[in-house]
Design an enzyme around this catalytic site. Structure first.
Site, mmCIF file in Angstrom:
data_model
loop_
_atom_site.group_PDB
_atom_site.id
_atom_site.type_symbol
_atom_site.label_atom_id
_atom_site.label_comp_id
_atom_site.label_asym_id
_atom_site.label_seq_id
_atom_site.Cartn_x
_atom_site.Cartn_y
_atom_site.Cartn_z
ATOM 1 N N THR A 91 121.721 13.300 58.020
ATOM 2 C CA THR A 91 122.993 14.489 58.222
ATOM 3 C C THR A 91 122.236 15.842 58.099
ATOM 4 O O THR A 91 122.646 16.676 58.753
ATOM 5 C CB THR A 91 123.812 14.301 56.943
ATOM 6 O OG1 THR A 91 123.095 14.259 55.571
ATOM 7 C CG2 THR A 91 124.808 13.132 57.163
ATOM 8 N N ARG A 131 127.180 -0.310 59.482
ATOM 9 C CA ARG A 131 127.843 -0.952 58.586
ATOM 10 C C ARG A 131 129.424 -1.413 59.305
ATOM 11 O O ARG A 131 129.986 -2.534 58.747
ATOM 12 C CB ARG A 131 128.343 -0.538 57.382
ATOM 13 C CG ARG A 131 127.048 -0.440 56.557
ATOM 14 C CD ARG A 131 127.127 0.719 55.129
ATOM 15 N NE ARG A 131 127.016 2.070 55.589
ATOM 16 C CZ ARG A 131 127.201 3.127 54.669
ATOM 17 N NH1 ARG A 131 127.203 2.985 53.530
ATOM 18 N NH2 ARG A 131 126.861 4.396 55.127
ATOM 19 N N ASN A 172 130.513 12.990 46.358
ATOM 20 C CA ASN A 172 130.457 14.323 47.536
ATOM 21 C C ASN A 172 131.367 13.685 48.656
ATOM 22 O O ASN A 172 130.983 12.623 49.228
ATOM 23 C CB ASN A 172 128.823 14.246 47.952
ATOM 24 C CG ASN A 172 128.724 15.066 49.301
ATOM 25 O OD1 ASN A 172 129.843 15.903 49.610
ATOM 26 N ND2 ASN A 172 127.685 14.717 50.133
ATOM 27 N N ARG A 204 172.824 -20.468 100.516
ATOM 28 C CA ARG A 204 172.404 -21.620 100.062
ATOM 29 C C ARG A 204 173.129 -22.864 100.975
ATOM 30 O O ARG A 204 174.078 -22.697 101.714
ATOM 31 C CB ARG A 204 172.605 -22.003 98.946
ATOM 32 C CG ARG A 204 174.302 -21.797 98.463
ATOM 33 C CD ARG A 204 174.703 -22.225 97.098
ATOM 34 N NE ARG A 204 175.404 -21.454 96.458
ATOM 35 C CZ ARG A 204 176.650 -21.451 96.183
ATOM 36 N NH1 ARG A 204 177.430 -22.490 97.034
ATOM 37 N NH2 ARG A 204 177.463 -20.622 95.727
ATOM 38 N N ASN A 234 159.313 -9.856 94.236
ATOM 39 C CA ASN A 234 158.753 -8.357 94.511
ATOM 40 C C ASN A 234 157.459 -8.423 95.105
ATOM 41 O O ASN A 234 156.958 -7.521 95.430
ATOM 42 C CB ASN A 234 158.692 -7.553 93.241
ATOM 43 C CG ASN A 234 158.067 -7.888 92.216
ATOM 44 O OD1 ASN A 234 157.769 -9.120 91.928
ATOM 45 N ND2 ASN A 234 157.505 -6.874 91.395
ATOM 46 N N TYR A 265 163.718 -11.577 85.849
ATOM 47 C CA TYR A 265 163.005 -10.789 86.007
ATOM 48 C C TYR A 265 163.377 -9.835 87.277
ATOM 49 O O TYR A 265 163.715 -10.153 88.177
ATOM 50 C CB TYR A 265 161.469 -11.460 86.624
ATOM 51 C CG TYR A 265 160.511 -10.449 87.011
ATOM 52 C CD1 TYR A 265 159.882 -9.776 86.025
ATOM 53 C CD2 TYR A 265 160.153 -10.187 88.223
ATOM 54 C CE1 TYR A 265 158.978 -8.605 86.338
ATOM 55 C CE2 TYR A 265 159.090 -9.556 88.759
ATOM 56 C CZ TYR A 265 158.573 -8.618 87.740
ATOM 57 O OH TYR A 265 157.665 -7.524 88.093
ATOM 58 N N ARG A 269 158.663 -3.041 80.426
ATOM 59 C CA ARG A 269 157.284 -2.546 80.594
ATOM 60 C C ARG A 269 157.105 -1.808 81.966
ATOM 61 O O ARG A 269 157.906 -1.657 82.697
ATOM 62 C CB ARG A 269 156.323 -3.684 80.459
ATOM 63 C CG ARG A 269 156.503 -4.689 81.705
ATOM 64 C CD ARG A 269 155.448 -5.813 81.453
ATOM 65 N NE ARG A 269 155.783 -6.717 82.732
ATOM 66 C CZ ARG A 269 154.910 -6.695 83.828
ATOM 67 N NH1 ARG A 269 153.954 -5.894 83.913
ATOM 68 N NH2 ARG A 269 155.109 -7.569 84.637
HETATM 69 C C1 UD1 Z 1 127.194 11.037 53.253
HETATM 70 C C2 UD1 Z 1 126.760 11.749 52.360
HETATM 71 C C3 UD1 Z 1 127.128 11.523 50.876
HETATM 72 C C4 UD1 Z 1 128.722 11.434 50.785
HETATM 73 C C5 UD1 Z 1 129.234 10.626 52.046
HETATM 74 C C6 UD1 Z 1 130.743 10.907 52.094
HETATM 75 C C7 UD1 Z 1 124.446 12.631 53.123
HETATM 76 C C8 UD1 Z 1 122.976 12.491 52.660
HETATM 77 N N1 UD1 Z 1 125.206 11.794 52.281
HETATM 78 O O1 UD1 Z 1 126.660 9.747 53.120
HETATM 79 O O2 UD1 Z 1 126.639 12.226 49.680
HETATM 80 O O3 UD1 Z 1 129.250 10.992 49.521
HETATM 81 O O4 UD1 Z 1 128.733 10.964 53.107
HETATM 82 O O5 UD1 Z 1 131.158 10.331 52.973
HETATM 83 O O6 UD1 Z 1 124.756 13.556 53.863
HETATM 84 N N2 UD1 Z 1 125.419 11.516 60.879
HETATM 85 C C9 UD1 Z 1 124.890 12.350 61.900
HETATM 86 N N3 UD1 Z 1 123.423 12.193 62.229
HETATM 87 C C10 UD1 Z 1 122.661 11.374 61.440
HETATM 88 C C11 UD1 Z 1 123.320 10.781 60.365
HETATM 89 C C12 UD1 Z 1 124.636 10.684 60.155
HETATM 90 O O7 UD1 Z 1 125.502 12.738 62.739
HETATM 91 O O8 UD1 Z 1 121.382 11.440 61.497
HETATM 92 C C13 UD1 Z 1 126.756 11.463 60.779
HETATM 93 C C14 UD1 Z 1 127.609 10.128 61.154
HETATM 94 O O9 UD1 Z 1 128.005 9.928 62.200
HETATM 95 C C15 UD1 Z 1 128.856 10.364 59.990
HETATM 96 C C16 UD1 Z 1 128.405 11.357 58.946
HETATM 97 O O10 UD1 Z 1 127.101 12.032 59.555
HETATM 98 O O11 UD1 Z 1 129.840 10.835 60.649
HETATM 99 C C17 UD1 Z 1 127.967 10.713 57.425
HETATM 100 O O12 UD1 Z 1 126.735 9.691 57.838
HETATM 101 P P1 UD1 Z 1 126.738 8.386 56.977
HETATM 102 O O13 UD1 Z 1 125.556 7.785 57.351
HETATM 103 O O14 UD1 Z 1 128.055 7.819 57.016
HETATM 104 O O15 UD1 Z 1 126.654 9.044 55.343
HETATM 105 P P2 UD1 Z 1 126.983 8.502 54.033
HETATM 106 O O16 UD1 Z 1 126.148 7.314 53.593
HETATM 107 O O17 UD1 Z 1 128.251 7.875 53.975
HETATM 108 CA CA CA Z 2 130.035 7.674 55.610
#
Ligand code: UD1
Ligand code: CA
Length: 453
Positions: free
Chosen positions: A79, A14, A170, A436, A382, A362, A329
């Site tokens: 996740t 996104r 969450n 000059r 320079n 400068y 700078r």
């Molecule tokens: C997740 C939670 C949601 C919560 C929200 C809070 C789950 C299923 N959902 O949703 O309940 O309200 O966060 O911000 O957990 N990531 C991985 N591997 C993956 C997928 C994601 O490492 O396979 C990491 C992403 O890089 C990110 C984090 O996990 O840092 C969360 O992933 P994201 O896809 O943003 O979850 P949300 O849809 O926001």
């Molecule tokens: Ca998220």
């Protein structure tokens, strides 16, 4: 005993970006760096970052932080799947696992400390950080009984219209008794709208499980798109500005000012409108910066004024006045009580105390002594097209207007350079140098010319 895992493997679709989401910056630091920083006071036994999408880039960005462990999630199946990758690394571990999403950058350490304490005091199987949001769209909704025991977590995409009305969300921060979680992880199912293995499904499978509401819901904002990134920036700015105002700094029209979290300000500093302070900038007591200035990675001494100017990677000593419209700078160093005025550019140059360069100059790769006066329009030549060369100017020396100093060159102490001179050879102490053409006057020239015709 606590081990921390940070989820940072997702692409962040996104964001519509080539950069992995967790590397987008907020006030001078990446999102994931902020998350790592927020767990520091907990003194975790291990810190494990789960990387996947552009893993090498994420690892390189985090290289300066010592003792991080990286665990690779080669395909991003959710996740829950991300945390499954920890199983071989945490075999036999018998403590708690604190899990944080890498895209929740505004969490306060105090909040995490309190959260962990509740988890441990209650000997919970799992504890989930929650919040009641005015606009819960996009977040997983948390359903609890009256004792804050979590019954269910339903992702926004999986909610029915009634479930979607629940404002308790969450935050993406969990604490698990690792031994319990490790038993559940292999059995997670991907029966949901996104066909992903959700970590949230593991929560209700352990007991006891408790939801803990955060006091200030602004802390738990997740960054999924550029709008949320911008919103988080505003929250962070408010925090930073409140901190400095309470510490004795005046901000004039504070909404037009931006200050990175890494900046340090002393009491009685005044920041005027449209001024931006970035990186490792330090501003000492009594200095007045702005309006309309940008200061990056620079040290500004006491009682300095800077107006409508840009200063990067430079040092200004006490009592100097900079601007309007100066550009410093590349490790410029200005001594005490100097004046750097309109349209003067300094690059990698060191000016001694009480030196003035007040107009249109400068100075590149130059060093001056004390009480030097750089005349209007003086230029150090320079660069010969291949290499940069040094200009050295002694104490009490003055350059006339529009003089060019062709480097490498040394002007001694008490030297006077005549206006309009192009200096190509070193000049000894106590001399006047003129380079000059002598002016020639031909009286009656117009008349004579006419007669010839
Ligand atoms: C997740 C939670 C949601 C919560 C929200 C809070 C789950 C299923 N959902 O949703 O309940 O309200 O966060 O911000 O957990 N990531 C991985 N591997 C993956 C997928 C994601 O490492 O396979 C990491 C992403 O890089 C990110 C984090 O996990 O840092 C969360 O992933 P994201 O896809 O943003 O979850 P949300 O849809 O926001
Ligand atoms: Ca998220």
């Amino acid at each position: 005993m606590v081990v921390v895992a940070i989820l940072a493997a997702g692409r962040g679709t996104r964001m519509k970006s080539n950069l992995p989401k967790v590397l987008h910056t907020l006030g001078g630091k990446s999102l994931v760096e902020r998350v790592i920083q927020s767990v520091e006071p907990l003194q975790p036994q291990r810190r494990m970052v789960i990387v996947g999408y552009q893993a090498e880039q994420v690892k390189t960005a985090l290289e300066p932080i010592p003792d991080l462990e990286f665990v690779e999630q080669t395909v991003q199946l959710g996740t829950g799947h991300a945390i499954q990758q920890l199983l071989p690394h945490l075999e036999g571990y018998n403590g708690d696992l604190l899990i944080l999403n890498g895209d929740v950058p505004l969490l306060r350490s105090e909040t995490l400390e309190h959260f962990l304490q509740i988890h441990q005091e209650n000997q919970n199987g799992a504890t989930v950080l929650t919040a009641k949001l005015p606009n819960p769209k996009g977040y997983g909704r948390v359903f609890c009984d009256e004792k804050n025991v979590v019954q269910q977590i339903v992702e926004d995409k999986d909610c029915n219209p009634t479930q979607r009305e629940n404002q308790r969300i969450n935050a993406g921060v969990y604490c698990f008794r690792w031994q319990d979680l490790a038993k559940i992880l292999p059995h997670l199912q991907a029966n949901n709208a996104q066909k992903e293995y959700y970590l949230t499904d593991a929560v209700t499978q352990v007991a006891p499980v408790m939801a803990v509401d955060v006091e200030d819901y602004q802390e738990i904002g997740g960054i999924n798109d550029r709008l949320q990134l911008s919103g988080a920036y505003d929250i962070l700015q408010t925090r930073i500005k409140e901190k400095w105002m309470k510490a004795g700094v005046t901000l004039i029209n504070s909404s037009s000012i931006t200050i990175d979290e890494t900046v340090e300000l002393e009491p009685d500093v005044i920041i005027e409108p449209q001024t931006h302070l970035r990186g490792n900038t330090v501003i000492k007591a009594g200095s007045r910066i702005g309006p309309g200035s940008l200061i990056e990675n620079s040290l500004i001494g006491e009682s300095v004024t800077v107006k409508y100017s840009v200063i990067s990677d430079s040092v200004i000593q006490n009592g100097s006045r900079i601007g309007p419209y100066a550009h410093l700078r590349g490790h410029a160093e200005v001594g005490e009580n100097c004046r750097i005025g309109n349209f003067v550019e300094l690059k990698n140059s060191k000016l001694g105390d009480r030196t003035n360069a007040a107009h249109l100059s400068y100075l590149g790769d130059a060093t001056t002594g004390t009480k030097v006066n750089i005349g209007a329009g003086t230029i150090t030549a320079n660069y010969d097209g291949v290499n940069k060369h040094k200009t050295i100017i002694g104490n009490n020396t003055g350059t006339g207007s529009n003089s060019v100093l062709v480097a490498p060159i040394t002007l001694g102490n008490d030297v006077y350079v005549a206006a309009g001179s192009t200096i190509t050879e070193d000049v000894p102490d106590d001399s006047l140098v003129i380079a000059r053409e002598r002016q020639v006057i031909k009286p009656g020239w117009k008349m004579k010319n006419k007669e010839l015709k």
